[in-house]
Enzyme design. Structure first.
Site, PDB file in Angstrom:
ATOM      1  CG  ASP A  13     -25.332   0.585  20.544  1.00  0.00           C
ATOM      2  OD1 ASP A  13     -26.516   0.385  20.862  1.00  0.00           O
ATOM      3  OD2 ASP A  13     -24.508   1.153  21.280  1.00  0.00           O
ATOM      4  CE  LYS A  16     -28.682  -5.660  20.130  1.00  0.00           C
ATOM      5  NZ  LYS A  16     -27.493  -4.818  20.040  1.00  0.00           N
ATOM      6  N   GLY A  40     -31.143   0.308  23.270  1.00  0.00           N
ATOM      7  CA  GLY A  40     -31.660   1.381  22.433  1.00  0.00           C
ATOM      8  C   GLY A  40     -31.624   0.889  21.001  1.00  0.00           C
ATOM      9  CG  HIS A  41     -33.026  -2.302  19.963  1.00  0.00           C
ATOM     10  ND1 HIS A  41     -33.624  -3.484  20.269  1.00  0.00           N
ATOM     11  CD2 HIS A  41     -31.829  -2.338  20.582  1.00  0.00           C
ATOM     12  CE1 HIS A  41     -32.834  -4.209  21.041  1.00  0.00           C
ATOM     13  NE2 HIS A  41     -31.730  -3.528  21.264  1.00  0.00           N
ATOM     14  CD  GLN A 223     -28.428  -5.079  26.965  1.00  0.00           C
ATOM     15  OE1 GLN A 223     -28.946  -6.122  27.311  1.00  0.00           O
ATOM     16  NE2 GLN A 223     -29.111  -3.962  26.899  1.00  0.00           N
TER      17      GLN A 223
END
Ligand code: GDP
Ligand code: IMO
Ligand code: MG
Length: 429
Positions: A13, A16, A40-41, A223
């Site tokens: 988080d 990225k 989750g981006h 990650q």
């Protein structure tokens, strides 16, 4: 070095998605090479917010997106995400999304086992996303995974399901949760097949062609190094290798294809899930970082744990991740703090060490050694040039560069795509 790999340098988080989205305008193709829909981006473009889990962030820029063999794919989650972004006005078709035919699938039995095991672990739980990532990678290594290409062969699916169910139903029954019926799973997969197969291909061939044509490849990590199954804070890690070396094997390319490795780090530290976190703050400052940084998991909705920047940790991430340059994000969240602390190493039973050791007992005892710096009062939010930053903010960034032994080549000053300061174009090597 025409290609760029973006990886997380902390516990995930770091931003990225934002950085990949920003760099995608300079790339021809964006490649996911590991992880799954545990990622989750968040991408903010004008008044649109895109939350992507499996789709490469390049789809937002109209670039070719590819999902490599190193990713574990939940076909239902993928189709759900495609529908979601379509409803936001993006086109996702077999013309701009390709999937490796040899990628392993996540089936409904994987999250079932993931969750049942977490429940059984009780207070020792890993804090997984519950999406079946661990069990899916276990099956891949155990040579019993169902892969994308198998969807075209009902007989292969049938006998692979027999082997999988022998294994899973034994475990699930032992854990006291509902087991799975073969026919239902087979019907489920056969119904998904015509929706997934048009995207599938021998991806290594396309990657080879793109490379030989001199196309710019942007590898999008999920990650982060400290969640890497080998190099992270094991067992509180994810089940894939997250380091840049995986970009090659996870997309069917050789190691020289990876190019410039851009490590992403927040100007402080956060973590979701359990595990050691030496610089974690349980006080009002930790609360403030969480509130200002809106530190809620994109996938889990859980509040992220927050703490000071850990230069010893990022230095370790830089070394094992093969990072050439760092992108420092969320500098704006530190605006107005009177003083800032940077962890330079740990004291473990009296001895000073500059890295986090592998043994869990030693990790738990690691007490951070801090260097204190003066903060800044002016706002950095939305700054788009180095000259717009207060002198103390520049000092903070410079000190981080020294301590982590890598140059900061990019700065991010808000969630917005364009609020980014580029010091060195990673595509220029
Ligand atoms: P990822 O998993 O590494 O892609 O990061 P996430 O998207 O899960 O979390 C990063 C969060 O920080 C997202 O909500 C981004 O919109 C936000 N973000 C990214 N860069 C910045 C920044 O420079 N400043 C602020 N305030 N927010 C940022
Ligand atoms: P992005 O790509 C932050 C964490 C989980 C848990 C551990 C194992 O958005 O940075 P898993 O479901 O993978 O078996 O969970 O890893 N985790 C993440 N933390 N960001 C992520 O992805 C994460 N993906 C997994 O919280 O601690
Ligand atoms: Mg995330």
């Amino acid at each position: 070095m025409a290609n760029v790999a973006v990886i997380g340098a902390q516990w995930g988080d770091e931003g990225k998605g934002k950085v990949v989205d920003w760099l995608a305008s300079r790339a021809d193709v964006v490649v996911r090479f590991q992880g799954g829909h545990n990622a989750g981006h968040t991408l903010v473009v004008g008044n649109q917010v895109y939350k992507l889990s499996l789709l490469p962030s390049g789809v937002v820029n109209g670039k070719l997106g590819v999902i490599g063999n190193g990713v574990v794919i939940d076909p239902e989650a993928l189709l759900g995400e495609i529908d979601r972004v379509r409803s936001q006005g993006l086109a996702v078709t077999p013309a701009n999304l390709r999937i490796a035919e040899n990628a392993a699938l996540i089936l409904p039995l994987h999250p079932a086992l993931d969750r049942a095991r977490e429940t059984a672990r009780g207070e020792h739980k890993i804090g997984t996303t519950g999406r079946g990532i661990g069990p899916a990678y276990e099956d891949k290594v155990a040579r019993r995974a169902i892969r994308v290409a198998d969807l075209a062969e009902p007989e292969t699916l049938s006998h692979k399901l027999d082997e999988l169910l022998l294994h899973y139903n034994t475990l699930l029954a032992g854990l006291g949760v509902e087991t799975f019926e073969k026919q239902k799973l087979l019907d489920h997969l056969l119904a998904l097949a015509p929706k997934i197969l048009p995207f599938a291909e021998p991806l290594w061939l396309r990657m080879d062609e793109l490379r030989r044509a001199g196309k710019r490849i942007l590898f999008e990590g999920a990650q982060a190094v400290m969640l890497d199954v080998d190099h992270g804070t094991y067992p509180f890690v994810t089940s894939s290798n997250t380091v840049a070396a995986t970009a090659a094997s996870g997309s069917g390319l050789g190691p020289s294809a990876v190019g410039f490795v851009l490590g992403i780090a927040k100007a402080y530290t956060t973590r979701v899930g359990s595990g050691p976190f030496p610089t974690e703050l349980h006080d009002a400052t930790g609360q403030l970082l969480g509130d200002r940084g809106q530190e809620f998991g994109t996938v889990t909705g859980r509040r992220r744990r927050c703490g000071w920047f850990d230069a010893a940790l990022v230095r370790q991430g830089v070394k094992v991740g093969g990072v050439h340059g760092l992108a420092l994000t969320k500098l704006d969240v530190l605006d107005g703090l009177p003083e800032l602390k940077i962890c330079t190493g740990y004291r473990i039973e009296g001895a000073l060490v500059r890295h986090l050791p592998a043994a869990p007992g030693a990790q738990a005892k690691a007490a951070p050694e801090y260097e204190v710096m003066e903060g800044w009062s002016a706002s950095t939010r939305g700054a788009r040039s180095w000259a717009d930053l207060p002198a103390q903010a520049v000092k903070y960034v410079r000190r981080i560069e020294e301590l982590v032994e890598a140059p900061v080549t990019l700065l991010s000053t808000s969630p917005e795509r364009e609020d980014t300061i580029l010091m060195k174009d990673p595509f220029e090597g």
